[in-house]
Design a protein around this motif. Structure first.
Motif, PDB file in Angstrom:
ATOM      1  N   THR A 152       0.833  -1.200   0.000  1.00 49.04           N
ATOM      2  CA  THR A 152       0.000   0.000   0.000  1.00 49.04           C
ATOM      3  C   THR A 152       0.872   1.255   0.000  1.00 49.04           C
ATOM      4  OG1 THR A 152      -0.113  -0.042   2.407  1.00 49.04           O
ATOM      5  CG2 THR A 152      -1.892  -1.143   1.218  1.00 49.04           C
ATOM      6  N   VAL A 153       0.260   2.378  -0.299  1.00 45.37           N
ATOM      7  CA  VAL A 153       0.952   3.662  -0.286  1.00 45.37           C
ATOM      8  C   VAL A 153       1.055   4.136   1.162  1.00 45.37           C
ATOM      9  CG1 VAL A 153       0.911   6.070  -1.043  1.00 45.37           C
ATOM     10  CG2 VAL A 153       0.072   4.263  -2.574  1.00 45.37           C
ATOM     11  N   ARG A 154       2.282   4.377   1.618  1.00 45.19           N
ATOM     12  CA  ARG A 154       2.474   4.889   2.974  1.00 45.19           C
ATOM     13  C   ARG A 154       2.523   6.419   2.938  1.00 45.19           C
ATOM     14  NH1 ARG A 154       7.264   2.324   1.648  1.00 45.19           N
ATOM     15  NH2 ARG A 154       8.979   3.743   1.229  1.00 45.19           N
ATOM     16  N   ASN A 155       2.430   7.034   4.106  1.00 40.34           N
ATOM     17  CA  ASN A 155       2.303   8.487   4.180  1.00 40.34           C
ATOM     18  C   ASN A 155       3.630   9.244   4.255  1.00 40.34           C
ATOM     19  OD1 ASN A 155       3.117   7.924   6.764  1.00 40.34           O
ATOM     20  ND2 ASN A 155       1.390   8.924   7.770  1.00 40.34           N
ATOM     21  N   GLU A 190       6.884  10.062  -6.639  1.00 37.18           N
ATOM     22  CA  GLU A 190       6.429  10.443  -5.308  1.00 37.18           C
ATOM     23  C   GLU A 190       6.107  11.937  -5.304  1.00 37.18           C
ATOM     24  OE1 GLU A 190       9.017   7.353  -2.606  1.00 37.18           O
ATOM     25  OE2 GLU A 190      10.006   9.195  -3.268  1.00 37.18           O
ATOM     26  N   THR A 214       8.128   9.060   3.149  1.00 35.29           N
ATOM     27  CA  THR A 214       9.312   8.414   2.593  1.00 35.29           C
ATOM     28  C   THR A 214      10.522   9.231   3.019  1.00 35.29           C
ATOM     29  OG1 THR A 214       8.125   7.566   0.671  1.00 35.29           O
ATOM     30  CG2 THR A 214      10.506   7.755   0.458  1.00 35.29           C
ATOM     31  N   GLU A 216       6.662  13.884   4.029  1.00 41.38           N
ATOM     32  CA  GLU A 216       5.269  13.493   3.907  1.00 41.38           C
ATOM     33  C   GLU A 216       4.893  13.280   2.442  1.00 41.38           C
ATOM     34  OE1 GLU A 216       0.775  14.983   5.127  1.00 41.38           O
ATOM     35  OE2 GLU A 216       2.499  16.200   5.691  1.00 41.38           O
ATOM     36  N   VAL A 234      -2.542   7.848  -0.295  1.00 37.33           N
ATOM     37  CA  VAL A 234      -2.098   7.155   0.913  1.00 37.33           C
ATOM     38  C   VAL A 234      -3.153   6.123   1.316  1.00 37.33           C
ATOM     39  CG1 VAL A 234      -1.558   7.431   3.370  1.00 37.33           C
ATOM     40  CG2 VAL A 234      -0.666   9.075   1.690  1.00 37.33           C
ATOM     41  N   GLY A 235      -2.695   4.900   1.556  1.00 33.66           N
ATOM     42  CA  GLY A 235      -3.576   3.803   1.932  1.00 33.66           C
ATOM     43  C   GLY A 235      -4.067   2.954   0.779  1.00 33.66           C
TER      44      GLY A 235
END
Length: 138
Positions: A34-37, A125, A39, A43, A87-88
């Motif tokens: 999944t896409v995290r919030n 990103e 890196t 943010e 995100v998510g």
């Protein structure tokens, strides 16, 4: 052996799970990416994925075939999403069914690790003040 290999806009997790069902399976292993919030401390607002579809599918099939041979799998799947993801959001599903859990779990780890090293998929990103294209390769 039966494999499901796809590049899609949106992943249908129910379809993926249904594909892995097999009467000989004592284990089904799924990896959900999944896409995290964040890196590297920045943010993340969203990601954008692109793939060279024909080559990506060919490489994904090689990964599934190699895992099947190595781990004695009954069914496999590798599905990767492309496009803009928040995100998510679900980005990748890797799955394996096998007679035993040890092989199913080892196979999913092997497949996601190999995918990140060999499959032509790129992500952009999006941060507050910048955008960065990043290879899936570590």
């Amino acid at each position: 052996m039966s494999g499901m290999i796809r590049i899609v806009e949106k992943i249908d997790l129910n379809l993926a799970y249904e594909h892995l069902q097999d009467p000989g399976a004592g284990a089904t292993s799924l990896f959900l990416g999944t896409v995290r919030n964040a890196t590297r401390g920045d943010e993340v607002f969203q990601l954008e994925y692109e793939a060279y579809d024909a080559m990506a599918i060919s490489e994904m099939q090689k990964i599934a075939d190699a895992a099947t041979a190595k781990y004695g799998l009954l069914k496999t799947l590798i599905i990767h999403a492309v496009g803009v993801k928040k995100v998510g959001d679900l980005v990748v599903v890797i799955g394996a069914s096998a007679p035993h859990r040890k092989e199913a779990m080892a196979a999913t780890t092997h497949m996601i690790d190999t995918l990140k090293q060999t499959v032509p998929i790129w992500k952009k990103e999006f941060f507050e003040n910048k955008q960065v294209w990043v290879s899936e390769n570590p």
